[in-house]
Design a protein around this motif. Structure first.
Motif, PDB file in Angstrom:
ATOM      1  N   ILE A  28      10.317  21.944  -7.905  1.00 54.06           N
ATOM      2  CA  ILE A  28      10.033  23.211  -7.228  1.00 54.06           C
ATOM      3  C   ILE A  28       8.518  23.392  -7.307  1.00 54.06           C
ATOM      4  O   ILE A  28       7.964  23.655  -8.362  1.00 54.06           O
ATOM      5  N   MET A  29       7.851  23.225  -6.188  1.00 54.79           N
ATOM      6  CA  MET A  29       6.397  23.194  -6.180  1.00 54.79           C
ATOM      7  C   MET A  29       5.743  24.546  -5.908  1.00 54.79           C
ATOM      8  O   MET A  29       4.577  24.740  -6.207  1.00 54.79           O
ATOM      9  N   LYS A  30       6.498  25.483  -5.336  1.00 46.51           N
ATOM     10  CA  LYS A  30       5.941  26.802  -5.029  1.00 46.51           C
ATOM     11  C   LYS A  30       6.985  27.867  -5.348  1.00 46.51           C
ATOM     12  O   LYS A  30       8.175  27.638  -5.190  1.00 46.51           O
ATOM     13  N   PRO A  31       6.517  29.041  -5.775  1.00 48.01           N
ATOM     14  CA  PRO A  31       7.482  30.106  -6.062  1.00 48.01           C
ATOM     15  C   PRO A  31       8.066  30.674  -4.770  1.00 48.01           C
ATOM     16  O   PRO A  31       7.416  30.684  -3.727  1.00 48.01           O
ATOM     17  N   GLN A  32       9.301  31.124  -4.872  1.00 50.31           N
ATOM     18  CA  GLN A  32       9.893  31.826  -3.740  1.00 50.31           C
ATOM     19  C   GLN A  32       9.228  33.196  -3.639  1.00 50.31           C
ATOM     20  O   GLN A  32       8.553  33.646  -4.563  1.00 50.31           O
ATOM     21  N   GLU A  33       9.421  33.872  -2.524  1.00 46.13           N
ATOM     22  CA  GLU A  33       8.729  35.138  -2.277  1.00 46.13           C
ATOM     23  C   GLU A  33       8.974  36.161  -3.395  1.00 46.13           C
ATOM     24  O   GLU A  33       8.055  36.840  -3.839  1.00 46.13           O
ATOM     25  N   HIS A  34      10.207  36.265  -3.877  1.00 47.32           N
ATOM     26  CA  HIS A  34      10.513  37.247  -4.917  1.00 47.32           C
ATOM     27  C   HIS A  34      10.029  36.810  -6.302  1.00 47.32           C
ATOM     28  O   HIS A  34      10.064  37.588  -7.243  1.00 47.32           O
ATOM     29  N   GLU A  35       9.558  35.568  -6.451  1.00 46.03           N
ATOM     30  CA  GLU A  35       9.075  35.062  -7.737  1.00 46.03           C
ATOM     31  C   GLU A  35       7.557  35.114  -7.859  1.00 46.03           C
ATOM     32  O   GLU A  35       7.016  34.794  -8.912  1.00 46.03           O
ATOM     33  N   LYS A  36       6.857  35.515  -6.816  1.00 45.31           N
ATOM     34  CA  LYS A  36       5.398  35.531  -6.849  1.00 45.31           C
ATOM     35  C   LYS A  36       4.882  36.621  -7.786  1.00 45.31           C
ATOM     36  O   LYS A  36       5.515  37.650  -7.979  1.00 45.31           O
ATOM     37  N   PHE A  37       3.710  36.371  -8.343  1.00 43.58           N
ATOM     38  CA  PHE A  37       3.023  37.330  -9.198  1.00 43.58           C
ATOM     39  C   PHE A  37       2.551  38.490  -8.333  1.00 43.58           C
ATOM     40  O   PHE A  37       1.800  38.304  -7.382  1.00 43.58           O
ATOM     41  N   ARG A  38       3.014  39.690  -8.655  1.00 36.63           N
ATOM     42  CA  ARG A  38       2.687  40.871  -7.864  1.00 36.63           C
ATOM     43  C   ARG A  38       1.531  41.630  -8.540  1.00 36.63           C
ATOM     44  O   ARG A  38       1.747  42.492  -9.398  1.00 36.63           O
ATOM     45  N   ALA A  39       0.325  41.298  -8.122  1.00 42.54           N
ATOM     46  CA  ALA A  39      -0.875  41.822  -8.771  1.00 42.54           C
ATOM     47  C   ALA A  39      -0.947  43.349  -8.712  1.00 42.54           C
ATOM     48  O   ALA A  39      -1.333  43.984  -9.701  1.00 42.54           O
ATOM     49  N   ASN A  40      -0.587  43.960  -7.592  1.00 38.22           N
ATOM     50  CA  ASN A  40      -0.678  45.423  -7.471  1.00 38.22           C
ATOM     51  C   ASN A  40       0.210  46.131  -8.483  1.00 38.22           C
ATOM     52  O   ASN A  40      -0.199  47.124  -9.090  1.00 38.22           O
ATOM     53  N   GLU A  41       1.430  45.637  -8.668  1.00 37.84           N
ATOM     54  CA  GLU A  41       2.334  46.241  -9.658  1.00 37.84           C
ATOM     55  C   GLU A  41       1.800  46.043 -11.072  1.00 37.84           C
ATOM     56  O   GLU A  41       1.904  46.936 -11.913  1.00 37.84           O
ATOM     57  N   VAL A  42       1.240  44.867 -11.322  1.00 38.52           N
ATOM     58  CA  VAL A  42       0.702  44.566 -12.652  1.00 38.52           C
ATOM     59  C   VAL A  42      -0.491  45.474 -12.948  1.00 38.52           C
ATOM     60  O   VAL A  42      -0.605  46.019 -14.055  1.00 38.52           O
ATOM     61  N   ILE A  43      -1.370  45.673 -11.981  1.00 42.70           N
ATOM     62  CA  ILE A  43      -2.537  46.545 -12.183  1.00 42.70           C
ATOM     63  C   ILE A  43      -2.086  47.956 -12.544  1.00 42.70           C
ATOM     64  O   ILE A  43      -2.601  48.561 -13.491  1.00 42.70           O
ATOM     65  N   LYS A  44      -1.113  48.504 -11.814  1.00 40.90           N
ATOM     66  CA  LYS A  44      -0.606  49.850 -12.108  1.00 40.90           C
ATOM     67  C   LYS A  44      -0.028  49.922 -13.518  1.00 40.90           C
ATOM     68  O   LYS A  44      -0.285  50.877 -14.260  1.00 40.90           O
ATOM     69  N   ALA A  45       0.761  48.916 -13.892  1.00 39.88           N
ATOM     70  CA  ALA A  45       1.393  48.915 -15.216  1.00 39.88           C
ATOM     71  C   ALA A  45       0.350  48.784 -16.329  1.00 39.88           C
ATOM     72  O   ALA A  45       0.438  49.477 -17.356  1.00 39.88           O
ATOM     73  N   VAL A  46      -0.642  47.944 -16.126  1.00 39.58           N
ATOM     74  CA  VAL A  46      -1.675  47.751 -17.152  1.00 39.58           C
ATOM     75  C   VAL A  46      -2.532  49.010 -17.279  1.00 39.58           C
ATOM     76  O   VAL A  46      -2.844  49.434 -18.402  1.00 39.58           O
ATOM     77  N   LYS A  47      -2.889  49.636 -16.172  1.00 36.74           N
ATOM     78  CA  LYS A  47      -3.660  50.886 -16.234  1.00 36.74           C
ATOM     79  C   LYS A  47      -2.890  51.957 -16.993  1.00 36.74           C
ATOM     80  O   LYS A  47      -3.454  52.665 -17.835  1.00 36.74           O
ATOM     81  N   ALA A  48      -1.602  52.082 -16.710  1.00 36.03           N
ATOM     82  CA  ALA A  48      -0.778  53.078 -17.404  1.00 36.03           C
ATOM     83  C   ALA A  48      -0.719  52.784 -18.904  1.00 36.03           C
ATOM     84  O   ALA A  48      -0.819  53.704 -19.730  1.00 36.03           O
ATOM     85  N   LEU A  49      -0.581  51.528 -19.255  1.00 34.62           N
ATOM     86  CA  LEU A  49      -0.512  51.142 -20.670  1.00 34.62           C
ATOM     87  C   LEU A  49      -1.836  51.421 -21.376  1.00 34.62           C
ATOM     88  O   LEU A  49      -1.851  51.963 -22.489  1.00 34.62           O
ATOM     89  N   LEU A  50      -2.947  51.083 -20.736  1.00 35.86           N
ATOM     90  CA  LEU A  50      -4.257  51.337 -21.338  1.00 35.86           C
ATOM     91  C   LEU A  50      -4.489  52.832 -21.509  1.00 35.86           C
ATOM     92  O   LEU A  50      -4.984  53.275 -22.556  1.00 35.86           O
TER      93      LEU A  50
END
Length: 140
Positions: A28-50
């Motif tokens: 499996i050489m590439k992630p499927q669409e639902h497996e991709k790293f979602r940077a926008n969601e991660v940024i929101k979660a990290v900001k909330a945690l900080l």
């Protein structure tokens, strides 16, 4: 005779523990669409945690090393909850004292732009600043 059978059992158990499990390649050489790293969601979660962890804190050089390790662990767990299967996650947290200085943090990576990604977030108050960076590299 009983001693030799016990010795054989121990040898069998240690041989089983020392065996290396070999897994077949998935190709499996590439992630499927639902497996991709979602940077926008991660940024929101990290900001909330900080915001939650650092609100009202003062800079303490003795405490900041341990605090940045804890934040790294918490951020990594939060990103895993959001979901980025088959991605190797690297989290870097920098905490410093605010003394009227300017700070510029940069990074360079060699990666596949189609499958790898990053997210960064920062927090600042009158006493400290914190920059958190998350790198997600697709693991084939």
């Amino acid at each position: 005779e009983a001693a030799s059978s016990q010795g054989e059992k121990m040898d069998d158990e240690s041989a089983q523990q020392n065996q290396i499990q070999v897994l077949e390649n998935t190709y499996i050489m590439k992630p499927q669409e639902h497996e991709k790293f979602r940077a926008n969601e991660v940024i929101k979660a990290v900001k909330a945690l900080l915001d939650e962890r650092l609100k009202g804190k003062r800079y303490d050089s003795n405490e900041s090393a341990q605090l940045s390790k804890e934040l790294c662990t918490e951020i990594k767990e939060k990103v895993k909850e959001i979901g980025a299967p088959r991605h190797k996650l690297v989290v870097q947290v920098t905490i410093g004292e605010v003394q009227g200085q300017g700070v510029r943090i940069a990074s360079r990576c060699l990666w596949d732009v189609e499958t790898d990604n990053h997210a960064s977030a920062y927090y600042t108050n009158p006493y400290l600043y914190c920059v958190a960076m998350v790198f997600a590299c697709y693991y084939e």
